[in-house]
Design an enzyme around this catalytic site. Sequence first.
Site, PDB file in Angstrom:
ATOM      1  CB  SER A 113      46.888  27.073  55.214  1.00 34.11           C
ATOM      2  OG  SER A 113      46.568  26.345  53.823  1.00 34.11           O
ATOM      3  CE1 TYR A 154      43.446  23.550  57.436  1.00 28.30           C
ATOM      4  CE2 TYR A 154      43.975  24.458  54.963  1.00 28.30           C
ATOM      5  CZ  TYR A 154      44.392  23.917  56.190  1.00 28.30           C
ATOM      6  OH  TYR A 154      45.903  23.998  56.641  1.00 28.30           O
TER       7      TYR A 154
END
Length: 262
Positions: free
Chosen positions: A156, A170
């Site tokens: 990501s 995250y």
Amino acid sequence: MHSPPCTAGNPGDFMKKVMLVTGAGRGIGAQVALMAGQRGYAVAVNYQNSRDAALDVVRQIEAAGGKAVALQANVGDSTEVARLFVEVDAQLGTLDVLVNNAGILASYRVDALDEDNLRKTFEANVYSTFYCCREAVRRMSTAHGGRGGVIVNISSMAARLAVVAGGTVYSASKGAIDSFNMSLAKEVGLEGIRVNAVRPGLIDTDIHEARGGLEKIREMAKSSVQMGRSGSPAEVAEAVLWLASDAASYVHGSVIEVAGGR
Ligand code: NDP
């Protein structure tokens, strides 16, 4: 541009290259699976909870003349991953491509750390990748008698951009994927396995439900993305399929950013 990914000239199902996509019932994973089916792979569509959605992906692949199976497993659990790979072996044959796509978002400040969620996020985003790669390398590596293969890890942009407050868990989980990607490439590069990652930016999927949904993401993209918009799952899937293909035969240990210039 895309030659059929068969291991020999025979177009029969048994000659199709086999791709396993984790978390493929919804979002980016579903698009990767659908595109893989269109491009001639036999596709293992893994899901954890979204059974109906995974069966629908399989139906769409079959309706277009492709081959796919839906296989349930929590890829954050090593026992379930071992079973998943045995099912892929039995139902589709030797694995050629693994796409580590399954993942969840976590969004809270570190001073409000939820220990259970921390563990679940790392299980879904990081442990899953280790467990799946262990099984894949055992099957693909020429050092284990395999015929090689390709691994694509979904990272990501959060791994390298501190884009939102509440992103520590995250971001760190995806940072682990970037490091893992680079190290695994070194480990198995001489054993016939290409390893690469894709770093999506803001992509239109349900993962954003918990932080305001698609409308908020699209609004955020207008100011934070150079192209002024969020991306589609298909735009990410194109990069994954390219990395999986022979067209990327000299691409190894790399990361492709599909983020509109975030
Ligand atoms: P979605 O929420 O749309 O889909 C997530 C998928 O992951 C679902 O299919 C879900 O399966 C699966 N999943 C989650 N945990 C597990 C598990 N333990 N075992 C098996 N499957 C699991 O998210 P996206 O499609 O957006 O995300 C896909 C990947 O892309 C993730 O790794 C995410 O971090 C990454 N990403 C997404 C971005 C975005 O903006 N959308 C940006 C950057 C990266 P089920 O429904 O069956 O439970």
